[in-house]
Design an enzyme around this catalytic site. Structure first.
Site, PDB file in Angstrom:
ATOM      1  N   LYS A 101       0.827  -1.214   0.000  1.00  0.00           N
ATOM      2  CA  LYS A 101       0.000   0.000   0.000  1.00  0.00           C
ATOM      3  C   LYS A 101       0.855   1.255   0.000  1.00  0.00           C
ATOM      4  CE  LYS A 101      -4.394  -1.735   1.613  1.00  0.00           C
ATOM      5  NZ  LYS A 101      -5.534  -1.557   2.506  1.00  0.00           N
ATOM      6  N   LYS A 129     -12.761  -5.437  -4.939  1.00  0.00           N
ATOM      7  CA  LYS A 129     -13.363  -4.102  -5.057  1.00  0.00           C
ATOM      8  C   LYS A 129     -12.514  -3.195  -5.910  1.00  0.00           C
ATOM      9  CE  LYS A 129     -14.460  -4.379  -0.280  1.00  0.00           C
ATOM     10  NZ  LYS A 129     -13.777  -4.125   0.972  1.00  0.00           N
ATOM     11  N   LYS A 172      -8.121 -12.510  -8.168  1.00  0.00           N
ATOM     12  CA  LYS A 172      -9.339 -12.661  -7.354  1.00  0.00           C
ATOM     13  C   LYS A 172     -10.297 -11.496  -7.602  1.00  0.00           C
ATOM     14  CE  LYS A 172      -8.459 -10.251  -3.118  1.00  0.00           C
ATOM     15  NZ  LYS A 172      -8.994 -10.039  -1.821  1.00  0.00           N
TER      16      LYS A 172
HETATM   17  P1  ATP Z   1      -9.536  -5.147  -2.034  1.00  0.00           P
HETATM   18  O1  ATP Z   1     -10.153  -4.543  -3.239  1.00  0.00           O
HETATM   19  O2  ATP Z   1      -8.842  -4.148  -1.142  1.00  0.00           O
HETATM   20  O3  ATP Z   1      -8.725  -6.365  -2.373  1.00  0.00           O
HETATM   21  P2  ATP Z   1     -11.481  -6.983  -1.203  1.00  0.00           P
HETATM   22  O4  ATP Z   1     -12.544  -6.884  -2.213  1.00  0.00           O
HETATM   23  O5  ATP Z   1     -10.476  -8.070  -1.329  1.00  0.00           O
HETATM   24  O6  ATP Z   1     -10.727  -5.606  -1.122  1.00  0.00           O
HETATM   25  P3  ATP Z   1     -11.584  -7.039   1.686  1.00  0.00           P
HETATM   26  O7  ATP Z   1     -12.268  -5.912   2.402  1.00  0.00           O
HETATM   27  O8  ATP Z   1     -10.104  -7.108   1.683  1.00  0.00           O
HETATM   28  O9  ATP Z   1     -12.190  -7.089   0.185  1.00  0.00           O
HETATM   29  O10 ATP Z   1     -12.119  -8.404   2.238  1.00  0.00           O
HETATM   30  C1  ATP Z   1     -13.276  -8.621   3.015  1.00  0.00           C
HETATM   31  C2  ATP Z   1     -13.421 -10.133   3.164  1.00  0.00           C
HETATM   32  O11 ATP Z   1     -13.816 -10.726   1.912  1.00  0.00           O
HETATM   33  C3  ATP Z   1     -12.115 -10.844   3.570  1.00  0.00           C
HETATM   34  O12 ATP Z   1     -12.403 -11.836   4.517  1.00  0.00           O
HETATM   35  C4  ATP Z   1     -11.632 -11.450   2.268  1.00  0.00           C
HETATM   36  O13 ATP Z   1     -10.850 -12.599   2.472  1.00  0.00           O
HETATM   37  C5  ATP Z   1     -12.934 -11.778   1.559  1.00  0.00           C
HETATM   38  N1  ATP Z   1     -12.743 -11.756   0.101  1.00  0.00           N
HETATM   39  C6  ATP Z   1     -12.421 -10.668  -0.635  1.00  0.00           C
HETATM   40  N2  ATP Z   1     -12.333 -10.982  -1.942  1.00  0.00           N
HETATM   41  C7  ATP Z   1     -12.607 -12.315  -2.043  1.00  0.00           C
HETATM   42  C8  ATP Z   1     -12.687 -13.234  -3.140  1.00  0.00           C
HETATM   43  N3  ATP Z   1     -12.487 -12.846  -4.388  1.00  0.00           N
HETATM   44  N4  ATP Z   1     -12.992 -14.519  -2.884  1.00  0.00           N
HETATM   45  C9  ATP Z   1     -13.212 -14.914  -1.622  1.00  0.00           C
HETATM   46  N5  ATP Z   1     -13.160 -14.107  -0.546  1.00  0.00           N
HETATM   47  C10 ATP Z   1     -12.864 -12.812  -0.739  1.00  0.00           C
END
Ligand code: ATP
Ligand code: LTN
Length: 326
Positions: free
Chosen positions: A111, A195, A192
């Protein structure tokens, strides 16, 4: 009963990956453990935000979490900044963790490379996260793989504090769901679903309209073969659809794959299953959205319950350190 604690930041829209990989498990854990879930609004401030943005996103995430099925009768759901003990405890954590340990955190390295403004809070982020977890005598922390290092450092902090000042904190462990729970981007199935993804077409929002969900799944990247097989290495796009359909219908991905010999029907059934799974969530969200005061009330009830536990833990910490009583 096992005490479970997890947190989620009020940034961005919830997507199918969050739902299948995290939130659905949270909903299930309400019945098998003493569950505490926190909207970590203070963590969102590590990246500067315009006034008002975090508060609005916190309310919306609260509405979404309730819509997904978190039930204030069966869990504690609250907002981090409503329980002042989190920032107080974070200071104790900062004095227990070393500069070198924080510098080695991969999330900080990633970050800080991308940020224009690197706040000290971005650096001490894991200390606040350790406070979140340790205030609640947490046994288990359900998180994604990316959070493993944060739970490790929380354990190290708890152990060091306990050896300095005597038994104060429960040493928690991470619970990381099995691989199948990883939902991939529909347009770029080796990354993956996230967001912060560059292709909105690759991400299904929990609140997306049925027609939008259908379109995104229909246009999902597959491959030039025609055979349906669950093989994430060789066939990432098709396997992602199979595992979404399997997760949405609580089945085994290999079994699901065996039911199909063409991509068209697989896509149609996946879209239908996702729409069906999200329909009640969207309906509940619309009702909660119409009455924001109700969500605020429920979050305040959660904060009262959380504060009671957190205050007891902080008293114990102050006493064990031997701070002069006030
Ligand atoms: P970022 O865009 O910052 O990567 P994110 O979409 O990954 O954000 P987080 O807020 O980091 O979301 O994660 C919230 C929860 O959702 C965490 O427990 C994370 O492991 C889960 N999660 C996020 N993306 C996935 C995914 N593609 N598949 C399964 N679980 C997920
Ligand atoms: N860092 C986590 C969010 C988070 C959290 C927590 C998770 C903050 N405090 C305590 C579990 C327990 C994230 O970015 N997903």
């Amino acid at each position: 009963m096992t005490r479970v604690f997890s947190g989620i930041q009020p940034t961005g829209e919830l997507h199918l990956g969050n739902h299948l990989g995290a939130l659905r498990n949270w909903v299930r854990m309400q019945d098998t453990s003493e569950a505490v879930f926190c909207i970590v609004d203070l963590h969102a401030l590590t990246i500067p935000k315009p006034p008002g943005e975090v508060g609005a996103a916190t309310l919306r995430l609260g509405q979404l979490l309730l819509a997904v099925g978190l039930d204030p009768e069966r869990c504690i759901l609250f907002v981090q900044s409503h329980v002042r003990e989190h920032t107080e405890c974070a200071w104790l954590m900062e004095c227990t963790v070393s500069f070198g340990e924080l510098r080695r955190m991969t999330q900080f390295k990633d970050k800080s490379e991308r940020a224009d403004f690197i706040s000290a809070g971005l650096f001490t982020y894991p200390a606040l996260q350790a406070a979140d977890i340790l205030l609640y005598d947490t046994d288990e922390v359900p998180v994604g793989e990316d959070q493993r290092q944060h739970i490790e450092i929380t354990r190290d902090i708890a152990e060091r504090f306990n050896s300095r000042y005597g038994d104060t904190f429960v040493v928690p462990r991470a619970v990381i769901p099995a691989a199948g729970a990883r939902v991939m981007d529909l347009q770029n199935p080796t990354a993956k679903m996230s967001k912060s993804s560059e292709s909105p077409q690759g991400t299904i929002g929990v609140l997306d309209d049925p027609a939008v969900i259908e379109k995104k799944i229909k246009r999902a990247v597959t491959d030039t073969e025609t055979e349906v097989r669950y093989d994430p290495e060789a066939k990432p796009g098709v396997s992602n659809l199979v595992s979404i359909l399997a997760a949405a219908t609580d089945r085994d991905p290999h079994e699901v794959a065996a039911d199909y010999d063409r991509y068209g029907p697989l896509k149609a059934d996946t879209a239908a299953a996702v729409i069906e799974m999200l329909r009640p969530v969207q309906e509940r969200f619309r009702r909660l959205e119409a009455d924001p005061a109700e969500t605020s009330r429920l979050l305040a009830v959660g904060a009262d319950k959380a504060r009671e536990i957190a205050a007891r833990t902080m008293d114990r910490a102050r006493r064990n350190i031997g701070l002069l009583a006030d």
